[in-house]
Design a protein around this motif. Structure first.
Motif, PDB file in Angstrom:
ATOM      1  N   LEU B 102      52.392  85.332  73.182  1.00 30.93           N
ATOM      2  CA  LEU B 102      52.733  86.751  73.465  1.00 30.93           C
ATOM      3  C   LEU B 102      53.612  86.813  74.820  1.00 30.93           C
ATOM      4  N   LEU B 103      53.717  85.823  75.581  1.00 30.19           N
ATOM      5  CA  LEU B 103      54.272  85.807  76.794  1.00 30.19           C
ATOM      6  C   LEU B 103      55.820  85.817  76.514  1.00 30.19           C
ATOM      7  N   LYS B 104      56.158  85.163  75.489  1.00 30.66           N
ATOM      8  CA  LYS B 104      57.619  84.845  75.132  1.00 30.66           C
ATOM      9  C   LYS B 104      58.368  86.127  74.812  1.00 30.66           C
ATOM     10  N   PRO B 105      59.720  85.941  75.107  1.00 29.59           N
ATOM     11  CA  PRO B 105      60.435  86.993  75.056  1.00 29.59           C
ATOM     12  C   PRO B 105      61.161  87.275  73.382  1.00 29.59           C
ATOM     13  N   VAL B 106      60.171  86.674  72.521  1.00 26.40           N
ATOM     14  CA  VAL B 106      60.671  86.733  71.234  1.00 26.40           C
ATOM     15  C   VAL B 106      59.630  87.393  70.186  1.00 26.40           C
ATOM     16  N   VAL B 108      56.851  88.263  68.065  1.00 24.34           N
ATOM     17  CA  VAL B 108      55.579  87.445  67.851  1.00 24.34           C
ATOM     18  C   VAL B 108      55.667  86.800  66.488  1.00 24.34           C
TER      19      VAL B 108
END
Lengths: 330, 263, 263
Positions: B102-106, B108
């Motif tokens: 969830l924390l990745k800027p991609v 989900v």
């Protein structure tokens, strides 16, 4: 003027927890009609954090620290209140926001287990769109600061806990985030590794100006790293300010240390002074904060005092009391 | 472009991760071989006794098996390895490791669908396509550009549909992290080894509408038997499109739920 | 021998399995599907006539019984033996005042009860819909009971000695996969043994796999001539003794090796 990076206003988070009854009939019934209990994890918390600050988020287990960090990082929706980090609402999880923040969790790993961390770092660089040249530059700097060149080619499963945490930190800093959340980063590490990580975090904060917010159960982390602390307990904010001020604000008593002249008789003490320690002529007394000046004067007048000092109690003791009693009557 | 690059690096790191254990390769090879041999012998034994089965002869049934194996291989190449990391007791949702995703800027769903690859599934793909090739040559029909193209389109539709179904199951994990929805599906999916037409009518209905495995294996195979017409292709394409949109909605709802419920 | 300890183990295992019954029901569902597919395949093939001397209704009866027999003889504990050896939990079992085989046996017995709670009702419902045809003579029914027990013991000990190879190789589970495939092909799942093409039937008759699943079903259905019946019972008993001997042999040298290495 320093930029406000984190603004939290009246943040509240409640969880609905299903109440489970024992027995088969009750489980059947709960399929149709579930009973819920509302649990308030965080209640009307407000604070601001400026760019480059290092803030310690402290409180006993279950106080709401992790919940608050998760809301700030966009992992959880708040129930009410408003939160802005870098001008974004975290829970909308915009890529532009997520590429500027980082979260390091002491009890979870995002590295692939069977291969060296370098490969995971390359994928992260791809995800965060870090150009090759910059990636090498950042990586060199971090490797240097953490002294971990040898780790890059070692499979993660063969690493010690401390070595793994170093890699987690690199993973979290590869894209130069502006805000960093650290949840128990020193969990389970030995004392010397804890010290090294703390020095790294302080160093890194001063070099890069990254804003850091961390939770820890080790007071040593907080005293070494955080000029400012926010104390929450049972979801409520109890204190927000300098670490040094925590004791004077929250501890209702002071410690009076006095040394008496040699061969003086056993002193008679007023009833409001409670003896904490006594050791050949040296006494430590606990007195209510308000009584302290009067008592000191009284002691100086009546006893053969060789030396006297009035101190705030050590931070650990204050925290311990708050954690145990839940509150400290002012 | 960015997403393609990401897929490339996901695939590369998965390959590295898999190569960490040399024995995985041999085990994988053994399982591929067993899968192939049991599949072919199963069909062979049947057609030693009979000439046709509800209008399906040996080559046509083998063609279905070829599609079944190829579809399974494509699924095992990335869809299952990626989605399966969410589910189960050691899955990301249960252990909370989903936080990192969830924390990745991609997006989900993109991450959840393409993150893990199992390159050895390419062996299964080759075997599956090999069976299909042999079956079609046996039929006496030749490979034309038209049949190959319609096969490719039908296969793409089949994979989209299969992906949609598996994505819904992955999404349901946010409601009940311990329950293995995919197991039920896997059981039923085995029925796609044979043409849907051989099953009783009520089961055919179930396998077409409720769990559309008929579209997944029978339709692509029909590209070579000449039974595939344009309206069927367009129809199943629309069906797959609607399914993938609904699945995506369920998945996103699940992610929202994760964000509002977990502690 | 320690029957009291064994019974306590059975009761405990059963109680804990009932807590997770949905998980085991799912497993049972998954195991049911492959024979069910061949039930449909063969009953469609037979249609209104016979294939290999069997009518549609007889195929239904054969496969419904096979579903039950397969689950009653399936020794899923064998899959965990390797893990126990590798992670050192076998030590804990070696310390108890009874042979570790009791642990496996208790799981077996508890498991069968839990699986049957799911499979028996489902098989009954299927029987109502699919109209099986079979007559069970008293003699065949009486012979079915020992042949079922032998089948279980054979499959259990055969799998156990394979699993014990984990003392020497970390990938012993590959042998279990191979065993499952062979049972699928030769054990009467893909087709009743009498329907297998010449050479395959000959192999199936000699190897142990048919005697783990298919043979008891054939006995109960009464489709074997009496000389084949006698041959089968002798072969089954022989393989069972062989499997037990292999188990004892590998157990003895395996534990000695384990103790020498220190686990």
């Amino acid at each position: 003027m320093v930029e406000k990076q984190i603004e939290v206003r009246k943040l509240t988070k409640t969880f609905k927890v299903p109440v489970r009854a024992e027995g088969f009939a009750a489980s059947l019934k709960s399929l149709v009609q579930r009973k819920y209990q509302e649990v308030e994890a965080v209640r009307e918390i407000s604070f601001d954090i400026e760019a480059g600050e290092v803030v310690g988020f402290i409180g006993p287990n279950g106080a709401g620290k992790t919940t608050s960090l998760k809301i700030l990082s966009g992992l959880l929706h708040p129930s009410s209140g408003d939160v802005r980090v870098l001008g974004f609402k975290p829970w909308e999880r915009e890529p532009a926001y997520l590429s500027q923040i980082s979260m390091v969790l002491g009890n979870k790993s995002q590295l692939l287990w069977d291969i060296p961390p370098m490969d995971t770092f390359r994928v992260l660089a791809e995800i965060y769109r870090v150009p090759e040249k910059e990636f090498n530059l950042i990586l060199d700097e971090l490797i240097d600061l953490l002294d971990m060149k040898a780790l890059l080619t070692k499979p993660v499963r063969n690493m010690s806990l401390g070595e793994r945490m170093k890699c987690e930190l690199v993973a979290g800093l590869l894209y130069r985030p502006r805000v960093m959340f650290l949840d128990e980063p020193t969990l389970g590490l030995d004392v010397s590794m804890q010290g090294r990580l703390r020095r790294f975090l302080t160093d890194y904060n001063q070099r890069s100006g990254v804003t850091m917010m961390l939770t820890s159960h080790y007071m040593a982390d907080v005293t070494a790293l955080c000029p400012r602390v926010i104390l929450i307990h049972r979801g409520e904010l109890l204190y927000d300010g300098e670490l040094a001020g925590l004791a004077s604000k929250l501890a209702p008593f002071k410690l009076v240390r006095l040394a008496l002249e040699v061969d003086s008789p056993k002193p008679e003490l007023p009833p409001e002074a409670e003896i904490v320690e006594q050791e050949n002529g040296r006494l430590t007394l606990r007195v209510a904060r308000a009584e302290a000046p009067k008592l000191t004067a009284h002691l100086l007048n009546t006893l053969p005092v060789a030396d006297l000092s009035v101190e705030d109690p050590p931070i650990e003791a204050v925290i311990d009391q708050i954690y145990q009693d839940g509150e400290v009557s002012a | 472009m960015y997403h393609l690059r990401l897929i490339g690096s996901f695939a590369k790191i998965s390959a590295q991760n898999e190569m960490a254990y040399r024995a995985n390769f041999w085990i994988s090879l053994l399982n591929s071989a067993l899968n192939l041999v049991t599949g072919i012998l199963g069909v062979w034994v049947l057609f030693e006794q009979i000439e046709t089965l509800n209008g399906w002869d040996l080559p046509a049934t083998l063609a279905i098996l070829g599609v079944y194996l190829s579809v399974g291989a494509l699924r095992g190449l990335f869809i299952s390895p990626s989605l399966d990391t969410l589910t189960g007791m050691d899955g990301e949702v249960w252990t909370g490791k989903f936080d990192f995703t969830l924390l990745k800027p991609v997006d989900v769903q993109f991450q959840a669908s393409f993150r893990h690859w199992h390159p050895l599934a390419l062996i299964d793909l080759a075997l599956g396509l090999g069976v299909l090739y042999l079956a079609v040559s046996q039929m006496g029909s030749s490979f034309t550009a038209g049949s190959l193209l319609s096969f490719a389109v039908a296969l793409a539709i089949a994979m989209t549909l299969l992906y949609a179904i598996l994505l819904v199951f992955a999404g349901l994990v946010f409601w009940s992290p311990g329950f293995l929805f995919t197991w039920v599906f896997d059981g039923i999916f085995q029925m796609a080894r044979y043409p849907v037409g051989i099953y009783p009518t009520w089961l055919q209905w179930l396998l077409t509408w409720l769990v559309p495995i008929g579209i997944i294996t029978t339709v692509p195979a029909e590209a070579f038997t000449g039974n595939l017409n344009l309206s069927m292709l367009v129809g199943s394409g629309l069906f797959a499109l609607v399914a993938v949109i609904c699945a995506s909605l369920v998945f996103r709802l699940g992610v929202r739920r994760y964000a509002s419920a977990s502690s | 021998m320690n029957p009291r300890g064994g019974w306590a183990l059975i009761k405990r295992t059963w109680a804990s399995w009932m807590q997770h019954r949905s998980f085991f029901f799912l497993l049972a569902f998954g195991w049911m599907i492959p024979p069910l597919i061949y039930l449909f395949v063969w009953s469609t093939a037979a249609g209104g006539e016979t294939v290999g001397g069997l009518t549609r209704g007889e195929f239904v009866a054969y496969y419904l019984i096979l579903i039950l027999v397969n689950q009653l003889t399936y020794a899923q504990t064998n899959w965990t033996v390797g893990d126990l050896i590798r992670d050192g939990s076998m030590n804990v079992w070696l310390l108890r005042p009874m042979s570790p085989i009791y642990n496996a046996l208790s799981t077996e017995i508890a498991g069968k009860v839990v699986y049957m709670l799911f499979t028996a009702p489902v098989a009954l419902v299927l029987a109502i819909f699919l109209r099986p045809e079979a007559t069970f003579s008293l003699g065949n029914t009486l012979l079915f009971i020992p042949s079922l027990l032998f089948a279980w013991a054979l499959r259990f000990f055969w799998g156990y000695w394979l699993a014990l190879l984990a003392y020497w190789t970390t990938r012993a589970q590959a042998f279990l996969s191979l065993q499952d495939s062979l049972i699928f092909l030769l054990g009467g799942q893909v087709a009743p043994m009498v329907l297998l093409p010449g050479s395959m039937a000959w192999i199936a008759r000699l190897l142990p796999f048919r005697y783990m699943v298919g043979f008891p079903v054939e006995v109960l259905m009464g489709i074997l001539p009496s000389d084949e019946l006698v041959f089968g019972l002798i072969a089954q008993a022989g393989w069972m003794v062989m499997a037990m001997a292999l188990y004892l042999f590998l157990w003895c040298i395996g534990t000695r090796r384990y103790e020498a290495v220190g686990g």
